[in-house]
Design a protein around this motif. Sequence first.
Motif, PDB file in Angstrom:
ATOM      1  N   ALA A 193       0.843  -1.192   0.000  1.00  0.00           N
ATOM      2  CA  ALA A 193       0.000   0.000   0.000  1.00  0.00           C
ATOM      3  C   ALA A 193       0.876   1.239   0.000  1.00  0.00           C
ATOM      4  CB  ALA A 193      -0.937   0.008   1.208  1.00  0.00           C
ATOM      5  N   ILE A 194       0.284   2.341  -0.468  1.00  0.00           N
ATOM      6  CA  ILE A 194       1.014   3.608  -0.518  1.00  0.00           C
ATOM      7  C   ILE A 194       0.047   4.718  -0.133  1.00  0.00           C
ATOM      8  CG2 ILE A 194       0.556   3.890  -3.004  1.00  0.00           C
ATOM      9  CD1 ILE A 194       3.422   5.135  -3.171  1.00  0.00           C
ATOM     10  N   ALA A 195       0.524   5.620   0.701  1.00  0.00           N
ATOM     11  CA  ALA A 195      -0.304   6.742   1.141  1.00  0.00           C
ATOM     12  C   ALA A 195      -0.593   7.694  -0.023  1.00  0.00           C
ATOM     13  CB  ALA A 195       0.413   7.489   2.260  1.00  0.00           C
ATOM     14  N   ARG A 196      -1.646   8.486   0.157  1.00  0.00           N
ATOM     15  CA  ARG A 196      -2.091   9.346  -0.937  1.00  0.00           C
ATOM     16  C   ARG A 196      -1.036  10.332  -1.410  1.00  0.00           C
ATOM     17  NH1 ARG A 196      -7.445  10.814   1.883  1.00  0.00           N
ATOM     18  NH2 ARG A 196      -7.117   8.635   2.453  1.00  0.00           N
ATOM     19  N   THR A 197      -0.144  10.738  -0.521  1.00  0.00           N
ATOM     20  CA  THR A 197       0.939  11.639  -0.926  1.00  0.00           C
ATOM     21  C   THR A 197       2.129  10.901  -1.514  1.00  0.00           C
ATOM     22  OG1 THR A 197       1.972  11.535   1.228  1.00  0.00           O
ATOM     23  CG2 THR A 197       0.294  13.249   0.907  1.00  0.00           C
ATOM     24  N   GLY A 198       2.145   9.581  -1.358  1.00  0.00           N
ATOM     25  CA  GLY A 198       3.292   8.784  -1.784  1.00  0.00           C
ATOM     26  C   GLY A 198       4.413   8.739  -0.773  1.00  0.00           C
ATOM     27  N   GLY A 199       4.219   9.396   0.362  1.00  0.00           N
ATOM     28  CA  GLY A 199       5.296   9.504   1.336  1.00  0.00           C
ATOM     29  C   GLY A 199       5.519   8.270   2.184  1.00  0.00           C
ATOM     30  N   SER A 200       4.525   7.406   2.280  1.00  0.00           N
ATOM     31  CA  SER A 200       4.659   6.200   3.107  1.00  0.00           C
ATOM     32  C   SER A 200       4.234   4.982   2.304  1.00  0.00           C
ATOM     33  CB  SER A 200       3.784   6.311   4.356  1.00  0.00           C
ATOM     34  OG  SER A 200       4.182   7.393   5.158  1.00  0.00           O
ATOM     35  N   THR A 201       4.968   3.888   2.485  1.00  0.00           N
ATOM     36  CA  THR A 201       4.646   2.633   1.823  1.00  0.00           C
ATOM     37  C   THR A 201       4.631   1.500   2.840  1.00  0.00           C
ATOM     38  OG1 THR A 201       6.967   2.272   1.253  1.00  0.00           O
ATOM     39  CG2 THR A 201       5.580   3.326  -0.415  1.00  0.00           C
ATOM     40  N   TYR A 202       3.894   0.462   2.525  1.00  0.00           N
ATOM     41  CA  TYR A 202       3.694  -0.668   3.429  1.00  0.00           C
ATOM     42  C   TYR A 202       3.719  -1.945   2.602  1.00  0.00           C
ATOM     43  CZ  TYR A 202       1.882   3.301   6.009  1.00  0.00           C
ATOM     44  OH  TYR A 202       1.742   4.541   6.596  1.00  0.00           O
ATOM     45  N   TYR A 203       4.314  -3.000   3.167  1.00  0.00           N
ATOM     46  CA  TYR A 203       4.464  -4.249   2.432  1.00  0.00           C
ATOM     47  C   TYR A 203       4.154  -5.441   3.324  1.00  0.00           C
ATOM     48  CZ  TYR A 203       6.975  -1.402  -0.951  1.00  0.00           C
ATOM     49  OH  TYR A 203       7.317  -0.435  -1.863  1.00  0.00           O
ATOM     50  N   ALA A 204       3.628  -6.476   2.695  1.00  0.00           N
ATOM     51  CA  ALA A 204       3.531  -7.759   3.374  1.00  0.00           C
ATOM     52  C   ALA A 204       4.939  -8.336   3.536  1.00  0.00           C
ATOM     53  CB  ALA A 204       2.669  -8.716   2.560  1.00  0.00           C
ATOM     54  N   ASP A 205       5.150  -9.069   4.604  1.00  0.00           N
ATOM     55  CA  ASP A 205       6.472  -9.648   4.843  1.00  0.00           C
ATOM     56  C   ASP A 205       6.911 -10.547   3.683  1.00  0.00           C
ATOM     57  OD1 ASP A 205       6.042 -10.094   8.446  1.00  0.00           O
ATOM     58  OD2 ASP A 205       6.684  -8.366   7.270  1.00  0.00           O
ATOM     59  N   SER A 206       5.953 -11.204   3.049  1.00  0.00           N
ATOM     60  CA  SER A 206       6.275 -12.155   1.994  1.00  0.00           C
ATOM     61  C   SER A 206       6.830 -11.498   0.733  1.00  0.00           C
ATOM     62  CB  SER A 206       5.036 -12.984   1.637  1.00  0.00           C
ATOM     63  OG  SER A 206       3.984 -12.128   1.213  1.00  0.00           O
ATOM     64  N   VAL A 207       6.630 -10.198   0.591  1.00  0.00           N
ATOM     65  CA  VAL A 207       7.095  -9.510  -0.627  1.00  0.00           C
ATOM     66  C   VAL A 207       8.122  -8.429  -0.329  1.00  0.00           C
ATOM     67  CG1 VAL A 207       4.852  -9.946  -1.689  1.00  0.00           C
ATOM     68  CG2 VAL A 207       5.328  -7.696  -0.695  1.00  0.00           C
ATOM     69  N   LYS A 208       8.364  -8.168   0.928  1.00  0.00           N
ATOM     70  CA  LYS A 208       9.283  -7.099   1.303  1.00  0.00           C
ATOM     71  C   LYS A 208      10.663  -7.373   0.717  1.00  0.00           C
ATOM     72  CE  LYS A 208       8.101  -5.619   5.273  1.00  0.00           C
ATOM     73  NZ  LYS A 208       7.886  -5.479   6.728  1.00  0.00           N
ATOM     74  N   GLY A 209      11.247  -6.354   0.090  1.00  0.00           N
ATOM     75  CA  GLY A 209      12.553  -6.505  -0.530  1.00  0.00           C
ATOM     76  C   GLY A 209      12.501  -6.973  -1.970  1.00  0.00           C
ATOM     77  N   ARG A 210      11.332  -7.450  -2.405  1.00  0.00           N
ATOM     78  CA  ARG A 210      11.181  -7.917  -3.791  1.00  0.00           C
ATOM     79  C   ARG A 210      10.219  -7.039  -4.594  1.00  0.00           C
ATOM     80  NH1 ARG A 210       8.877 -12.707  -4.790  1.00  0.00           N
ATOM     81  NH2 ARG A 210       7.573 -12.694  -2.905  1.00  0.00           N
TER      82      ARG A 210
END
Length: 124
Positions: free
Chosen positions: A50-67
């Motif tokens: 997910a990404i915040a509306r400003t693009g300033g913050s992002t979030y990832y599931a552990d299974s895809v983090k780094g990829r």
Amino acid sequence: QVQLVESGGGLVQAGGALRLSCAASGRAFSSYDMGWFRQAPGKEREFVAAIARTGGSTYYADSVKGRFTISRDNAKYTVFLQMNSLKPEDTAVYYCSARVYPRSYYSPRAYDYWGQGTQVTVSS
């Protein structure tokens, strides 16, 4: 109201890469936080990024983090999901989603609008 259309899915070998795009139309794109979810056959829809509306913050599931990397271009009303080092377990239908209110990023119930999905298949 916002309409979402995903593209970029396909068949790729393990270790390969794909870039998904989600084009939005309707109300101001920058009003929405955006998310990507996926659903494999027989499984529940799960959070990917997910990404915040400003693009300033992002979030990832552990299974895809780094990829995987999520990004957005508010001027072009588009959100992207760059997927690298793909694995067979990444095979699923990938959905783009938009969220109006600041609820959890991780639950599909927090999102108000959904695209039709794009199939990603990773062969071993």
